[in-house]
Design an enzyme around this catalytic site. Sequence first.
Site, PDB file in Angstrom:
ATOM      1  N   LYS A 199       0.845  -1.198   0.000  1.00 20.78           N
ATOM      2  CA  LYS A 199       0.000   0.000   0.000  1.00 20.78           C
ATOM      3  C   LYS A 199       0.880   1.248   0.000  1.00 20.78           C
ATOM      4  CE  LYS A 199      -2.311   1.730   3.677  1.00 20.78           C
ATOM      5  NZ  LYS A 199      -2.181   3.195   3.621  1.00 20.78           N
ATOM      6  N   ASP A 213      -3.473   4.225  -2.106  1.00 25.91           N
ATOM      7  CA  ASP A 213      -4.411   4.681  -1.064  1.00 25.91           C
ATOM      8  C   ASP A 213      -4.439   6.212  -1.036  1.00 25.91           C
ATOM      9  OD1 ASP A 213      -5.957   4.889   1.257  1.00 25.91           O
ATOM     10  OD2 ASP A 213      -4.292   4.442   2.599  1.00 25.91           O
ATOM     11  N   LYS A 258      -7.451   7.976  -1.553  1.00 22.03           N
ATOM     12  CA  LYS A 258      -8.785   8.375  -1.059  1.00 22.03           C
ATOM     13  C   LYS A 258      -9.353   9.589  -1.805  1.00 22.03           C
ATOM     14  CE  LYS A 258      -7.801   6.815   3.690  1.00 22.03           C
ATOM     15  NZ  LYS A 258      -6.345   6.547   3.630  1.00 22.03           N
ATOM     16  N   ASP A 299     -13.888  14.277  -4.652  1.00 21.30           N
ATOM     17  CA  ASP A 299     -14.006  15.543  -5.390  1.00 21.30           C
ATOM     18  C   ASP A 299     -15.261  15.439  -6.257  1.00 21.30           C
ATOM     19  OD1 ASP A 299     -13.341  17.976  -6.809  1.00 21.30           O
ATOM     20  OD2 ASP A 299     -11.245  17.604  -6.302  1.00 21.30           O
ATOM     21  N   PRO A 302     -17.512  14.452  -9.458  1.00 20.90           N
ATOM     22  CA  PRO A 302     -17.385  13.212 -10.220  1.00 20.90           C
ATOM     23  C   PRO A 302     -16.378  13.265 -11.369  1.00 20.90           C
ATOM     24  CG  PRO A 302     -19.686  13.596  -9.697  1.00 20.90           C
ATOM     25  CD  PRO A 302     -18.934  14.820  -9.236  1.00 20.90           C
ATOM     26  N   ASN A 303     -16.399  14.355 -12.152  1.00 19.12           N
ATOM     27  CA  ASN A 303     -15.505  14.427 -13.307  1.00 19.12           C
ATOM     28  C   ASN A 303     -14.032  14.404 -12.882  1.00 19.12           C
ATOM     29  OD1 ASN A 303     -15.049  14.895 -16.196  1.00 19.12           O
ATOM     30  ND2 ASN A 303     -14.227  16.861 -15.491  1.00 19.12           N
ATOM     31  N   THR A 304     -13.726  15.125 -11.813  1.00 22.38           N
ATOM     32  CA  THR A 304     -12.340  15.185 -11.341  1.00 22.38           C
ATOM     33  C   THR A 304     -11.900  13.840 -10.791  1.00 22.38           C
ATOM     34  OG1 THR A 304     -12.624  17.521 -10.864  1.00 22.38           O
ATOM     35  CG2 THR A 304     -10.802  16.419  -9.746  1.00 22.38           C
ATOM     36  N   THR A 309     -11.682   5.653  10.365  1.00 22.25           N
ATOM     37  CA  THR A 309     -11.650   4.993  11.684  1.00 22.25           C
ATOM     38  C   THR A 309     -11.189   5.937  12.785  1.00 22.25           C
ATOM     39  OG1 THR A 309      -9.514   4.096  11.058  1.00 22.25           O
ATOM     40  CG2 THR A 309     -11.398   2.610  10.890  1.00 22.25           C
ATOM     41  N   GLN A 337      -3.422   2.967  16.876  1.00 18.57           N
ATOM     42  CA  GLN A 337      -4.623   2.228  16.483  1.00 18.57           C
ATOM     43  C   GLN A 337      -5.446   1.920  17.733  1.00 18.57           C
ATOM     44  OE1 GLN A 337      -5.589   1.934  13.540  1.00 18.57           O
ATOM     45  NE2 GLN A 337      -3.921   1.616  12.093  1.00 18.57           N
ATOM     46  N   ARG A 353       3.292  -0.721  10.581  1.00 19.88           N
ATOM     47  CA  ARG A 353       4.389  -0.718  11.562  1.00 19.88           C
ATOM     48  C   ARG A 353       4.767  -2.072  12.143  1.00 19.88           C
ATOM     49  NH1 ARG A 353       1.583   4.381  14.231  1.00 19.88           N
ATOM     50  NH2 ARG A 353      -0.135   3.179  13.326  1.00 19.88           N
TER      51      ARG A 353
HETATM   52  O1  C5P Z   1       1.181   0.883  10.966  1.00 24.46           O
HETATM   53  P1  C5P Z   1      -0.241   0.395  10.853  1.00 24.46           P
HETATM   54  O2  C5P Z   1      -0.361  -1.113  10.750  1.00 24.46           O
HETATM   55  O3  C5P Z   1      -1.138   0.995  11.907  1.00 24.46           O
HETATM   56  O4  C5P Z   1      -0.691   0.979   9.440  1.00 24.46           O
HETATM   57  C1  C5P Z   1      -1.982   0.903   8.989  1.00 24.46           C
HETATM   58  C2  C5P Z   1      -2.065   1.555   7.649  1.00 24.46           C
HETATM   59  O5  C5P Z   1      -3.429   1.567   7.273  1.00 24.46           O
HETATM   60  C3  C5P Z   1      -1.620   3.003   7.624  1.00 24.46           C
HETATM   61  O6  C5P Z   1      -1.091   3.251   6.316  1.00 24.46           O
HETATM   62  C4  C5P Z   1      -2.869   3.788   7.841  1.00 24.46           C
HETATM   63  O7  C5P Z   1      -2.844   5.048   7.254  1.00 24.46           O
HETATM   64  C5  C5P Z   1      -3.878   2.901   7.121  1.00 24.46           C
HETATM   65  N1  C5P Z   1      -5.251   3.041   7.535  1.00 24.46           N
HETATM   66  C6  C5P Z   1      -5.671   2.880   8.833  1.00 24.46           C
HETATM   67  N2  C5P Z   1      -6.988   3.017   9.147  1.00 24.46           N
HETATM   68  C7  C5P Z   1      -7.850   3.288   8.176  1.00 24.46           C
HETATM   69  C8  C5P Z   1      -7.450   3.448   6.857  1.00 24.46           C
HETATM   70  C9  C5P Z   1      -6.110   3.318   6.571  1.00 24.46           C
HETATM   71  O8  C5P Z   1      -4.874   2.593   9.708  1.00 24.46           O
HETATM   72  N3  C5P Z   1      -9.118   3.382   8.461  1.00 24.46           N
END
Ligand code: C5P
Length: 244
Positions: A37, A64, A66, A69, A71-73, A128, A200, A221
Amino acid sequence: MPTDHTRNPLLVALDVDSGDRAIALATELRDVAGGFKIGSRLFTLEGPALVRRLVDAGGRVFLDLKFHDIPNTVAQAVEAAVRTGAWMINVHASGGAAMMQAAARAGSDASALDGRAAPLLIAVTVLTSMDHASLRETGVERPLLEQVVTLARMAQAAGLQGVVASPRETAAIRSACGPEFTIVTPGIRGASAGQDQNDQARTMGPGEAVRAGASFIVVGRPIIAAPQPRAAAEAIIEEISRRT
Ligand code: C5P
């Protein structure tokens, strides 16, 4: 070690600050990870050339960025993303049905024109990092899980293949959107993914997340900051195969 990486649910988040570091990690993890990713920081630093390098080396890339904007963009951005060779691309479901339909159309048109496989287009439902209170501040009164499932259904109806969801939301989305819908789950910790939560808050172990219905797990990580990233990734793969 899995031999068919297309069936491997482990996506490694290359959350590093240089293309060289990303390539080194991807080389080390190539036959252990199911894909890589690339997020907005690394993409902003290194651009599409890095995606192409990873794709040329045989990696599947989840871009990733995300998109959110008009729709056209978004359609034009998806078309550009397809041209990098990205395998998975995402947009924000809160951009609405018309935006997602435009993204889906652009994804299939651009890939057909280039003779590539169509990308997996998925949607972010509710970030999240948001809770019920912060969602209310944006004017959404309904409970968070209900909003997540509503947006997942909208994404599916618009022709997208799946969503990104927290481990806590997977089961509800799976039952609302069926077995074919792609669910990508970050927030993987515990067991073989290490005990350090970092930032997290709502986490699940890798095997547990796959059993709960995740099609892919995103792990950053616990792998990229481990003393031996390859061994860390192998332990996660082993845990997933042991428990599923
Ligand atoms: O280091 P870690 O395992 O926490 O990384 C999770 C990855 O997933 C990061 O790139 C983070 O930006 C991404 N992510 C997330 N939660 C989300 C969407 C993406 O942790 N809802």
